[in-house]
Design a protein around this motif. Structure first.
Motif, PDB file in Angstrom:
ATOM      1  N   ALA A  98       0.775  -1.277   0.163  1.00 62.22           N
ATOM      2  CA  ALA A  98       0.130  -0.114  -0.053  1.00 62.22           C
ATOM      3  C   ALA A  98       0.920   1.273  -0.113  1.00 62.22           C
ATOM      4  O   ALA A  98       0.711   2.190  -0.628  1.00 62.22           O
ATOM      5  CB  ALA A  98      -1.040   0.019   1.292  1.00 62.22           C
ATOM      6  N   GLU A  99       1.806   1.246   0.582  1.00 57.29           N
ATOM      7  CA  GLU A  99       2.814   2.487   0.934  1.00 57.29           C
ATOM      8  C   GLU A  99       3.538   2.527  -0.477  1.00 57.29           C
ATOM      9  O   GLU A  99       3.741   3.789  -1.070  1.00 57.29           O
ATOM     10  CB  GLU A  99       3.884   2.170   1.764  1.00 57.29           C
ATOM     11  CG  GLU A  99       3.342   2.211   3.357  1.00 57.29           C
ATOM     12  CD  GLU A  99       4.441   2.195   4.593  1.00 57.29           C
ATOM     13  OE1 GLU A  99       5.498   1.341   3.980  1.00 57.29           O
ATOM     14  OE2 GLU A  99       4.107   2.441   5.720  1.00 57.29           O
ATOM     15  N   ALA A 100       3.831   1.511  -1.022  1.00 64.53           N
ATOM     16  CA  ALA A 100       4.484   1.477  -2.632  1.00 64.53           C
ATOM     17  C   ALA A 100       3.503   2.299  -3.644  1.00 64.53           C
ATOM     18  O   ALA A 100       3.788   3.138  -4.401  1.00 64.53           O
ATOM     19  CB  ALA A 100       5.074   0.219  -3.137  1.00 64.53           C
ATOM     20  N   GLU A 101       2.136   1.737  -3.561  1.00 58.69           N
ATOM     21  CA  GLU A 101       1.208   2.212  -4.267  1.00 58.69           C
ATOM     22  C   GLU A 101       0.953   3.602  -3.924  1.00 58.69           C
ATOM     23  O   GLU A 101       0.664   4.546  -4.958  1.00 58.69           O
ATOM     24  CB  GLU A 101      -0.052   1.407  -4.142  1.00 58.69           C
ATOM     25  CG  GLU A 101      -1.184   1.626  -5.126  1.00 58.69           C
ATOM     26  CD  GLU A 101      -2.460   0.594  -5.286  1.00 58.69           C
ATOM     27  OE1 GLU A 101      -3.322   1.112  -5.824  1.00 58.69           O
ATOM     28  OE2 GLU A 101      -2.106  -0.457  -4.466  1.00 58.69           O
ATOM     29  N   ILE A 102       0.770   4.038  -2.857  1.00 57.56           N
ATOM     30  CA  ILE A 102       0.639   5.506  -2.431  1.00 57.56           C
ATOM     31  C   ILE A 102       1.734   6.162  -2.890  1.00 57.56           C
ATOM     32  O   ILE A 102       1.826   7.437  -3.555  1.00 57.56           O
ATOM     33  CB  ILE A 102       0.506   5.784  -0.794  1.00 57.56           C
ATOM     34  CG1 ILE A 102      -0.686   5.163  -0.456  1.00 57.56           C
ATOM     35  CG2 ILE A 102       0.728   6.690  -0.518  1.00 57.56           C
ATOM     36  CD1 ILE A 102      -0.948   4.994   1.035  1.00 57.56           C
ATOM     37  N   ASN A 103       3.121   6.028  -2.600  1.00 54.13           N
ATOM     38  CA  ASN A 103       4.302   6.547  -3.220  1.00 54.13           C
ATOM     39  C   ASN A 103       4.177   6.576  -4.929  1.00 54.13           C
ATOM     40  O   ASN A 103       4.401   7.886  -5.332  1.00 54.13           O
ATOM     41  CB  ASN A 103       5.610   5.908  -2.957  1.00 54.13           C
ATOM     42  CG  ASN A 103       5.970   6.075  -1.454  1.00 54.13           C
ATOM     43  OD1 ASN A 103       5.229   6.844  -0.754  1.00 54.13           O
ATOM     44  ND2 ASN A 103       6.744   5.073  -1.085  1.00 54.13           N
ATOM     45  N   GLU A 104       3.542   5.615  -5.392  1.00 55.12           N
ATOM     46  CA  GLU A 104       3.510   5.725  -6.854  1.00 55.12           C
ATOM     47  C   GLU A 104       2.442   6.666  -7.283  1.00 55.12           C
ATOM     48  O   GLU A 104       2.618   7.596  -8.565  1.00 55.12           O
ATOM     49  CB  GLU A 104       2.985   4.283  -7.580  1.00 55.12           C
ATOM     50  CG  GLU A 104       3.116   4.386  -9.046  1.00 55.12           C
ATOM     51  CD  GLU A 104       2.732   2.833  -9.637  1.00 55.12           C
ATOM     52  OE1 GLU A 104       2.401   2.829 -10.773  1.00 55.12           O
ATOM     53  OE2 GLU A 104       3.117   2.223  -8.958  1.00 55.12           O
TER      54      GLU A 104
END
Length: 171
Positions: A98-104
């Protein structure tokens, strides 16, 4: 989520009921009848040793059962702990995803914002160019109208200055 009550687990492993306390009571030698006879004393001693051995055997059985229950309880706790660790690892993995998706998505939003600002700048420049072109077109149209009016005045002046003869007009 299941939580363990340690007192309950201990009670399961080492029962503390009335029945157990009676079975494990030490033999009270003072209550035994004493006989003056050596054979009877030996029989009484053997009986006492036999009772003590039976009590020890029962105690060992209960200890073995308590150890088995303790192992079972420990295994159950370990299984719950392993499941909890697995759930925690899955949750951490989902959190990282989720954090990676938020960053993206944040990076995409920032890029979209930069693109939008660039498009606004280009649009403003095009609007400025269009306004300048409209001004030039209006100026050109005004010059064209002025040129047409001048041509009309010249044509009118030429007509008034040139004698038109009837012979030439007929031809």
């Amino acid at each position: 989520m299941d939580s363990l009550d340690l007192d309950q687990v201990v009670d399961e492993i080492i029962p503390r009921g009335e029945q157990n306390s009676k079975a494990l009571r030490p033999v009270d030698l003072a209550l035994r009848p004493t006989l003056g006879n050596g054979a009877d004393d030996a029989n009484a001693a053997l009986a006492l040793v036999s009772e003590a051995a039976e009590a020890i055997r029962k105690l060992e059985e209960q200890s073995a059962q308590a150890v088995a229950r303790a192992h079972n309880a420990a295994n159950a706790v370990m299984e719950k702990l392993e499941r909890t660790v697995e759930r925690a690892e899955r949750a951490e993995s989902a959190l990282r995803a989720a954090e990676a998706e938020i960053n993206e998505l944040t990076a995409n939003a920032m890029q979209a914002h930069k693109d939008l600002e660039m498009l606004r700048s280009v649009l403003a420049a095009r609007e400025t160019d269009l306004a300048a072109m409209e001004q030039r077109a209006m100026a050109a149209e005004k010059r064209s109208e002025e040129s047409n009016a001048a041509i009309q005045r010249i044509v009118g002046a030429i007509r008034t200055q040139l004698p038109v003869s009837g012979d030439m007009a007929a031809e």
